[in-house]
Design a protein around this motif. Structure first.
Motif, short mmCIF file in Angstrom:
data_model
loop_
_atom_site.label_atom_id
_atom_site.label_comp_id
_atom_site.label_asym_id
_atom_site.label_seq_id
_atom_site.Cartn_x
_atom_site.Cartn_y
_atom_site.Cartn_z
N UNK A 1 0.83 -1.20 0.00
CA UNK A 1 0.00 0.00 0.00
C UNK A 1 0.87 1.25 0.00
N UNK A 2 1.92 1.24 0.79
CA UNK A 2 2.80 2.40 0.87
C UNK A 2 3.45 2.68 -0.49
N UNK B 1 -6.29 10.91 -2.15
CA UNK B 1 -5.32 9.93 -1.66
C UNK B 1 -6.00 8.95 -0.71
N UNK B 2 -6.86 9.48 0.15
CA UNK B 2 -7.62 8.59 1.05
C UNK B 2 -8.50 7.64 0.23
N UNK C 1 -9.39 2.24 -2.39
CA UNK C 1 -9.40 1.47 -3.63
C UNK C 1 -8.42 0.31 -3.56
N UNK C 2 -7.26 0.57 -2.99
CA UNK C 2 -6.25 -0.48 -2.87
C UNK C 2 -6.79 -1.66 -2.06
N UNK C 3 -7.38 -1.35 -0.92
CA UNK C 3 -7.86 -2.41 -0.04
C UNK C 3 -9.09 -3.12 -0.61
N UNK D 1 -0.81 -6.70 -0.28
CA UNK D 1 0.09 -6.42 -1.40
C UNK D 1 -0.63 -6.69 -2.72
N UNK D 2 -0.12 -6.09 -3.80
CA UNK D 2 -0.51 -6.47 -5.15
C UNK D 2 0.61 -7.31 -5.75
N UNK D 3 0.28 -8.53 -6.16
CA UNK D 3 1.25 -9.33 -6.88
C UNK D 3 1.16 -8.98 -8.37
N UNK D 4 1.91 -9.68 -9.21
CA UNK D 4 1.96 -9.33 -10.62
C UNK D 4 0.59 -9.44 -11.29
#
Length: 328
Positions: A223-224, A243-244, A249-251, A261-264
């Motif tokens: 995420x960072x 940004x928030x 969106x990431x989660x 994490x995002x893998x390939x």
């Protein structure tokens, strides 16, 4: 895309350090490909909690034509916009439909890619041969490295490295080289320059994106790292709303298995979203913003009333003497 900027779209055209065909650093070069599948502009559609009309400007006109409009006076750009509306209206009924607008946006994107391929092919192949060899390309683009101190080829404080760029270009070249002869035909060279347009090339751009964002080189995107690729705020500064939203969106959508994490494969789903038509989405957006009578079609007056949305140029009164196109 946001992404990789001209890995994103252009495989680097440059001759020597002091020459205009010079290699840009990754933060200039590598953002254009962040979201592939024909994203319509390298600008962010929403920026600093607001709508960025420059995205629509490039999506509607195409990148090169948008630059021309940026130099025109408001009066001239409005006139040209009217001419474009007449072109988009394929059945000449005085109304621009969503389908007609989508077709136009797709046309501008194809034209940009086609023109760029032709320009770079001629630049790298002045003798008009059937193929360009890797050694010829390497010498033209990276030949200046022979005269540099070895220390200048290594990573600087920003993580930039000419050696890494050379290595990545060679890897991309090899993927584009369908017959494995270390030389590219014009068609293969098109895949090298614009991998987002070529199905078998897309995985290498996913890999390039992952390498760019994965700062700790553990093979995945935290995420960072994901936020850091888009936003670098000052210490103690409150994060903007967008940004928030990206954290959420990431989660919720990017990290599909919820491991943080995002893998390939997850990166691929992010930058090459399946079953998403960027041109259709942009056409819907433009109609939504401009359709004052809510009939899902646009008259010329409705388009001209939203001049800033469609051509939003940084126009001055000094641009009318610039090159004009016959169709205008």
């Amino acid at each position: 895309m946001r992404l990789l900027i001209d890995i994103i779209y252009s495989a680097l055209v440059l001759l020597a350090i002091g020459v205009a065909l010079a290699i840009p650093k990754p933060d200039e070069k590598d953002k254009k490909d962040r979201v592939l599948d024909n994203d319509l502009s390298d600008k962010e559609h929403y920026q600093n909690e607001g709508h960025n009309a420059q995205y629509d400007h490039e999506a509607f006109l195409g990148e090169e034509e948008a630059k021309t409009f940026d130099q025109l006076s408001p009066e001239e750009s409005r006139r040209r916009l009217g001419v474009i509306v007449d072109k988009i209206d394929g059945d000449k009924d005085g109304l621009v439909t969503q389908e007609e607008l989508k077709d136009w946006i797709q046309y501008t994107q194809r034209k940009y890619v086609t023109d760029d391929i032709q320009r770079q092919w001629q630049s790298h192949n002045p003798e008009g041969k059937d193929k360009i060899t890797w050694d010829e390309y390497k010498q033209r683009v990276y030949g200046f490295m022979d005269d540099l101190d070895p220390k200048e080829l290594e990573k600087d404080e920003e993580g930039f490295s000419y050696q890494n760029m050379l290595r990545r270009d060679r890897r991309r070249w090899d993927v584009a080289d369908a017959d494995g002869d270390s030389a590219l035909t014009k068609e293969e060279f098109a895949g090298f320059l614009h991998p987002e347009e070529t199905g078998h090339m897309r995985d290498v751009v996913v890999l390039e994106t992952l390498e760019d964002i994965d700062k700790d080189k553990d093979g995945k995107v935290s995420l960072q790292e994901y936020i850091g690729d888009m936003y670098r705020g000052s210490q103690g500064e409150e994060e903007p709303e967008w940004v928030r939203n990206e954290r959420e969106q990431f989660s919720a959508y990017r990290d599909k298995d919820g491991d943080g994490f995002m893998d390939q494969e997850e990166v691929k789903n992010w930058i090459i979203p399946p079953d998403f038509d960027h041109a259709l989405a942009e056409a819907r957006h433009l109609i939504y913003e401009s359709d004052t009578d809510a009939d899902q079609k646009l008259t010329k007056d409705e388009v001209l009333a939203k001049y800033d949305l469609f051509v939003g140029s940084q126009a001055t009164d000094f641009g009318e003497a610039l090159a004009r196109h016959d169709e205008f």
